[in-house]
Motif scaffolding. Structure first.
Motif, PDB file in Angstrom:
ATOM      1  N   THR A 191       0.831  -1.205   0.000  1.00  0.00           N
ATOM      2  CA  THR A 191       0.000   0.000   0.000  1.00  0.00           C
ATOM      3  C   THR A 191       0.864   1.252   0.000  1.00  0.00           C
ATOM      4  O   THR A 191       0.675   2.163  -0.814  1.00  0.00           O
ATOM      5  N   ARG A 192       1.809   1.305   0.928  1.00  0.00           N
ATOM      6  CA  ARG A 192       2.678   2.483   1.019  1.00  0.00           C
ATOM      7  C   ARG A 192       3.496   2.667  -0.262  1.00  0.00           C
ATOM      8  O   ARG A 192       3.648   3.797  -0.745  1.00  0.00           O
ATOM      9  N   LYS A 193       4.003   1.565  -0.814  1.00  0.00           N
ATOM     10  CA  LYS A 193       4.813   1.637  -2.030  1.00  0.00           C
ATOM     11  C   LYS A 193       4.011   2.220  -3.183  1.00  0.00           C
ATOM     12  O   LYS A 193       4.486   3.134  -3.880  1.00  0.00           O
ATOM     13  N   LEU A 194       2.784   1.733  -3.384  1.00  0.00           N
ATOM     14  CA  LEU A 194       1.956   2.222  -4.481  1.00  0.00           C
ATOM     15  C   LEU A 194       1.583   3.688  -4.300  1.00  0.00           C
ATOM     16  O   LEU A 194       1.605   4.479  -5.243  1.00  0.00           O
ATOM     17  N   ILE A 195       1.234   4.061  -3.071  1.00  0.00           N
ATOM     18  CA  ILE A 195       0.837   5.440  -2.794  1.00  0.00           C
ATOM     19  C   ILE A 195       1.989   6.407  -3.015  1.00  0.00           C
ATOM     20  O   ILE A 195       1.821   7.484  -3.610  1.00  0.00           O
ATOM     21  N   GLU A 196       3.171   6.030  -2.559  1.00  0.00           N
ATOM     22  CA  GLU A 196       4.332   6.904  -2.717  1.00  0.00           C
ATOM     23  C   GLU A 196       4.773   7.016  -4.168  1.00  0.00           C
ATOM     24  O   GLU A 196       5.170   8.089  -4.625  1.00  0.00           O
ATOM     25  N   GLU A 197       4.694   5.903  -4.900  1.00  0.00           N
ATOM     26  CA  GLU A 197       5.116   5.921  -6.297  1.00  0.00           C
ATOM     27  C   GLU A 197       4.174   6.737  -7.170  1.00  0.00           C
ATOM     28  O   GLU A 197       4.608   7.453  -8.073  1.00  0.00           O
ATOM     29  N   LYS A 198       2.857   6.631  -6.894  1.00  0.00           N
ATOM     30  CA  LYS A 198       1.869   7.296  -7.745  1.00  0.00           C
ATOM     31  C   LYS A 198       1.338   8.597  -7.145  1.00  0.00           C
ATOM     32  O   LYS A 198       0.524   9.286  -7.764  1.00  0.00           O
ATOM     33  N   HIS A 199       1.793   8.914  -5.918  1.00  0.00           N
ATOM     34  CA  HIS A 199       1.373  10.153  -5.241  1.00  0.00           C
ATOM     35  C   HIS A 199      -0.157  10.258  -5.170  1.00  0.00           C
ATOM     36  O   HIS A 199      -0.748  11.300  -5.484  1.00  0.00           O
ATOM     37  N   ILE A 200      -0.783   9.175  -4.762  1.00  0.00           N
ATOM     38  CA  ILE A 200      -2.242   9.118  -4.720  1.00  0.00           C
ATOM     39  C   ILE A 200      -2.770   9.627  -3.385  1.00  0.00           C
ATOM     40  O   ILE A 200      -2.303   9.207  -2.323  1.00  0.00           O
ATOM     41  N   THR A 201      -3.727  10.512  -3.421  1.00  0.00           N
ATOM     42  CA  THR A 201      -4.418  10.941  -2.212  1.00  0.00           C
ATOM     43  C   THR A 201      -5.209   9.754  -1.672  1.00  0.00           C
ATOM     44  O   THR A 201      -5.935   9.102  -2.416  1.00  0.00           O
ATOM     45  N   THR A 202      -5.049   9.455  -0.371  1.00  0.00           N
ATOM     46  CA  THR A 202      -5.596   8.210   0.176  1.00  0.00           C
ATOM     47  C   THR A 202      -6.279   8.421   1.517  1.00  0.00           C
ATOM     48  O   THR A 202      -5.784   9.164   2.369  1.00  0.00           O
TER      49      THR A 202
END
Length: 257
Positions: A191-202
């Protein structure tokens, strides 16, 4: 980016069991924030995600996203820009289809369907690259039916599927609650990896206070439809589980428990 303005939500309206979850509730999220949301049962956590996703319409108030009023917009239209992973691993993928077929369908989101094959072999390598990030060996099981996967594997797949297109907002509704500790940690790291890579608001709803403390840039605690704790930055970094438990205990005493 996201604003909940003066929203009121009631269940069982007009009956003896009527319950008001939110009463003129206000809440906002800035672009790029990773918000962990905690709170006791019935505090409004999942209701908040349902309002944002469009599966629930408020009695009154507005929901604004990127300056647009989404209050009455249907759920399938919001899904073009909003991804969601549920607590139940079975809700994020189709058990009777293979991993490859599930990913091909997700890859076609927001695109018109024609008479061309749904599964493109040219995308196989790309799918394998995405799956390798799970460290679960799924990249070598593209032709396996999703129903044969473990809960942790299905949640990892659901997380990847939710992020395959360019979404603007990711909603995580206790997405590790049904998993064992090892799988939970694996899914959270992904989860953290995907959010940081794509800069997704979560926005991540969780009952796991350790995850709420360790992950995210902001922490919000809900109680009876109100924000009783909202911290970010250095204050969030310095918060520990004991501090959160103290707030829960204070609330419990105030409620006479």
């Amino acid at each position: 980016m996201l604003k909940i303005e003066d929203v009121t939500v009631s269940f069982g309206k007009g009956t003896p069991d009527e319950h008001k979850v939110f009463d003129h509730f206000n809440f906002s999220v800035e672009k790029g924030e990773f918000v962990s949301i905690v709170g006791s049962n019935g505090s409004g956590k999942t209701t908040l995600l349902n309002l944002i996703s469009g599966s629930l319409t408020p009695d009154s108030g507005r929901i604004l996203f990127e300056g647009k009023d989404l209050t009455r917009q249907r759920e399938f239209r919001r899904a073009r820009h909003i991804g969601r992973v549920f607590q139940d691993p079975q809700k994020g993928s189709c058990a009777d289809l293979t991993i490859l077929e599930n990913m091909a369908l997700a890859d076609s989101k927001n695109r018109p369907f024609g008479l061309t094959p749904a599964v493109s072999k040219k995308r196989t390598v790309y799918y394998q690259e995405l799956l390798s990030a799970c460290s679960m060996g799924l990249e070598n099981r593209l032709n396996a039916k999703v129903g044969t996967l473990s809960g942790g594997q299905r949640q990892a797949l659901a997380l990847i599927i939710a992020n395959m297109t360019d979404i603007d907002l990711l909603l995580l509704d206790e997405h590790t609650a049904a998993l064992d500790p090892k799988s939970s940690r694996t899914v959270m790291d992904l989860t953290r990896k995907l959010i940081e890579e794509k800069h997704i608001t979560t926005l991540m709803v969780t009952h796991n206070l350790r995850f709420a403390v360790e992950y995210g840039s902001r922490l919000v605690m809900l109680h009876e439809g109100q924000c009783v704790r909202d911290i970010a930055g250095q204050e969030k970094a310095e918060t520990n589980i004991d501090a959160l438990l103290d707030v829960f205990n204070d609330i419990s005493i105030e409620c006479g428990n």
